[in-house]
Design an enzyme around this catalytic site. Structure first.
Site: not given
Ligand SMILES: NC(=O)c1ccc[n+]([C@@H]2O[C@H](COP(=O)([O-])OP(=O)(O)OC[C@H]3O[C@@H](n4cnc5c(N)ncnc54)[C@H](O)[C@@H]3O)[C@@H](O)[C@H]2O)c1
Length: 252
Positions: A18, A66, A129, A160, A164, A195
């Site tokens: 995303i 991070d 912040r 999780y 959230k 994703t």
């Molecule tokens: N994919 C879904 O179905 C879904 C549904 C609801 C919510 N979300 C939320 O949307 C957001 C994006 O999810 P996604 O599916 O694109 O996941 P993804 O795993 O494709 O991308 C997540 C990104 O976060 C980065 N990341 C992880 N830990 C980190 C840290 N400590 N510091 C900095 N970067 C860090 C990863 O390297 C990765 O690039 C997340 O917060 C996820 O919980 C996703």
């Protein structure tokens, strides 16, 4: 309606899923985007991808960050302001599922719980912040990644779900704290979106059916990016403290 010309927007988790779709859309709408992600390889690939698509754009800045570390986030936001000259928007998407296996509360792994909370919840706090400080004295818009797991319980995923739900609390508290200064803070609550995070989860936990949703399909990252771009832009100028479900009709 959505014009982000020369707006400076910081995106965590922008190297994948995303986040990457959001970065691409924001850049195409004229924004200057700073991507912070823990994966340097992911950042390099994202930058190469964007440069190819936009014929060598200079509108993207990347830095390894991070979100678990306050110092790391502060350094990234400071570098973003130095690069872009201001901070107009921020999208906090960095997130993890933790161990990709079912784990009930009766036998939960404390280290895994701490890991998930430190990325998904404390990470958002660190970002809020730093971003609110950088927007002090000017207007701005911040979007946080909540989830369908912010609104309902999901079994065998307590860390999780708790993290959230917490993101929603931080969103509402931040909206109250900085609204009078002209900064808006909202959350998005996606359902099942195709994703790398979801695919990895499916590999170990098995597929989650979408048959209970009205649209009966997974979402695409680009569909979530559309909502995020709206919330970052001035087109949503009277919206704050809100959480938008974007889940194909999970509960309708
Ligand atoms: N994919 C879904 O179905 C879904 C549904 C609801 C919510 N979300 C939320 O949307 C957001 C994006 O999810 P996604 O599916 O694109 O996941 P993804 O795993 O494709 O991308 C997540 C990104 O976060 C980065 N990341 C992880 N830990 C980190 C840290 N400590 N510091 C900095 N970067 C860090 C990863 O390297 C990765 O690039 C997340 O917060 C996820 O919980 C996703």
């Amino acid at each position: 309606m959505i014009n982000l010309q020369d707006k400076v927007v910081a995106v965590t988790g922008g190297a994948s899923g995303i986040g990457l779709a959001t970065v691409k859309l924001l850049v195409s709408l004229g924004a200057k985007v700073s991507i912070g992600d823990v994966s340097q390889a992911g950042l390099d690939a994202a930058k190469a991808d964007l440069e190819q698509a936009n014929a060598g754009t200079t509108n993207v800045f990347t830095k390894a960050v991070d979100v678990r570390s306050r110092e790391s986030v502060d350094a990234w936001i400071a570098a973003t302001v130095e690069w872009g000259g201001a901070l107009d928007g921020a999208v906090n998407l960095a997130g993890v599922v933790g161990k990709y296996e079912d784990r009930t509360m009766k036998d939960f792994d404390e280290d895994d719980f701490d890991f998930v909370m430190s990325v998904n919840l404390k990470g958002v706090l660190h970002c809020l912040r730093a971003e609110m400080n950088a927007m002090n004295g000017k207007t701005g818009s911040i979007v946080n990644a909540a989830s369908i797991s912010s609104l309902i319980g999901v079994g065998s995923d307590a860390a999780y779900v708790a993290s959230k739900h917490g993101v929603l609390g931080l969103t509402r508290a931040a909206a109250r704290e900085c609204g009078s200064g002209g900064v808006r803070v909202n959350a998005i609550a996606p359902g099942i979106v195709d994703t790398p995070m979801l695919r990895k989860s499916f590999e170990t936990r098995g597929e989650i059916s979408t048959s209970h949703t009205a649209l009966n399909r997974k979402g695409e990252p680009e569909e979530i990016a559309n909502l995020i771009a709206f919330l970052v832009s001035d087109a949503s100028s009277f919206i704050t403290g809100a959480c938008y479900s974007i889940d194909g009709g999970w509960n309708c």
